[in-house]
Design an enzyme around this catalytic site. Structure first.
Site, PDB file in Angstrom:
ATOM      1  N   SER A 115       0.841  -1.196   0.000  1.00 38.32           N
ATOM      2  CA  SER A 115       0.000   0.000   0.000  1.00 38.32           C
ATOM      3  C   SER A 115       0.874   1.244   0.000  1.00 38.32           C
ATOM      4  O   SER A 115       1.973   1.246   0.576  1.00 38.32           O
ATOM      5  CB  SER A 115      -0.907   0.015   1.240  1.00 38.32           C
ATOM      6  OG  SER A 115      -1.566   1.257   1.383  1.00 38.32           O
ATOM      7  N   TYR A 140      -1.890  -0.507  10.431  1.00 41.46           N
ATOM      8  CA  TYR A 140      -1.941  -0.980   9.046  1.00 41.46           C
ATOM      9  C   TYR A 140      -0.759  -0.484   8.219  1.00 41.46           C
ATOM     10  O   TYR A 140      -0.099  -1.284   7.532  1.00 41.46           O
ATOM     11  CB  TYR A 140      -3.272  -0.562   8.416  1.00 41.46           C
ATOM     12  CG  TYR A 140      -3.418  -0.935   6.963  1.00 41.46           C
ATOM     13  CD1 TYR A 140      -3.756  -2.235   6.587  1.00 41.46           C
ATOM     14  CD2 TYR A 140      -3.244   0.021   5.961  1.00 41.46           C
ATOM     15  CE1 TYR A 140      -3.906  -2.574   5.243  1.00 41.46           C
ATOM     16  CE2 TYR A 140      -3.379  -0.314   4.626  1.00 41.46           C
ATOM     17  CZ  TYR A 140      -3.716  -1.605   4.274  1.00 41.46           C
ATOM     18  OH  TYR A 140      -3.855  -1.935   2.947  1.00 41.46           O
TER      19      TYR A 140
END
Length: 269
Positions: free
Chosen positions: A145, A158
């Site tokens: 990501s 995350y």
């Protein structure tokens, strides 16, 4: 030549394959002639996706119902990665985000996140890369990501898990390249999938231009894999964003971020 007559490039194993980016990889690779091994938790949905891909493209599709946050789930997929026919492409796509601040989380929630986002990626990559380096061919794509380039979600773990995926992929990719094997991290920005809604993340404040389409992410990543890149950032918009994340002052990033999934609410602290 029809899809039923085309020789297969080989077998590709995709985790988190029933929705979002994983499903987009499955569609694209099946259309390109790959046989597939699809991994996800929902056995009924797996069977439905497999039947659809076989009907559309005439490819052989195996399914492995498995929860990769568990020991049994990882072990089941590891066994297939070491079996025949060989897996020529592994796509580690399964991932999870907790919509809560670390301070308000639990050890169970955080452990599940790390087991899925980090531990499973490590184990499956290791299981796949050993036979790939022995054969002298193969590839691993780890879905990371853009958030892994900076702590842009204060309180959320995350981005830290995705920073690990990106650095792991680049490091391992360099070590296996002399053996004819490629490892690449693909780092998309916000992508229109079920990911955010399933995690209960409110994205209503994000502008329309920030969103990518899963099929475009997959197309960009496969092009970058072919080019031999270690890290793929789909879309020029997010390439610019990554450059900013790497060089902008941390205080500025924290002030302008709109992703609030890790914010600590004072009324719940």
């Amino acid at each position: 030549m029809s899809s039923e007559q085309r020789p297969s490039p080989g077998s590709a194993l995709i985790t988190g394959a029933t929705a979002g980016i994983g499903a987009a990889y499955a569609r694209r690779l099946a259309a390109d002639g790959w046989d597939l091994i699809l991994v996800a938790r929902d056995a009924e949905r797996l069977d439905s996706v497999a039947a659809d891909l076989t009907g559309r493209h005439g490819r052989r599709v195996e399914v492995i119902p498995a929860d990769l946050s568990t020991e049994d789930g990882c072990a089941a997929v590891e066994r297939r990665l070491c079996a025949e026919p060989p897996v020529e492409l592994l796509v580690n796509n399964a991932g999870h985000s907790a919509n809560r601040s670390f301070v308000q989380s639990t050890a169970e929630v955080e452990t599940r996140l790390l087991r899925l986002n980090v531990h499973a990626v490590m184990r499956l990559s290791l299981a796949a890369l050993r036979p790939m380096t022995q054969r002298g061919r193969g590839a691993v794509i780890n879905v990371s990501s853009v958030s892994g380039f900076a702590p842009i979600m204060p309180g959320s773990t995350y981005p830290a898990s995705k920073a690990w995926v990106t650095n792991f992929s680049e490091s391992i990719g360099q070590s296996v390249r002399p053996f004819g094997v490629r490892v690449m991290a693909v780092c998309p920005g916000y992508t229109r999938t079920e990911f955010h809604s399933r995690a209960g993340i409110n994205t209503s404040g994000l502008p329309g231009w920030a969103w990518l389409q899963a099929d475009d992410v997959v197309a960009d990543s496969l092009r970058d894999l072919h080019k031999g890149k270690f890290v793929s950032v789909p879309s020029w918009r997010y390439k610019v964003a990554v450059a900013a994340l790497r060089h902008a002052p941390r205080g500025l990033l924290q002030a302008v971020t709109r992703d609030t999934r890790g914010r600590l609410r004072r009324d719940a602290a």
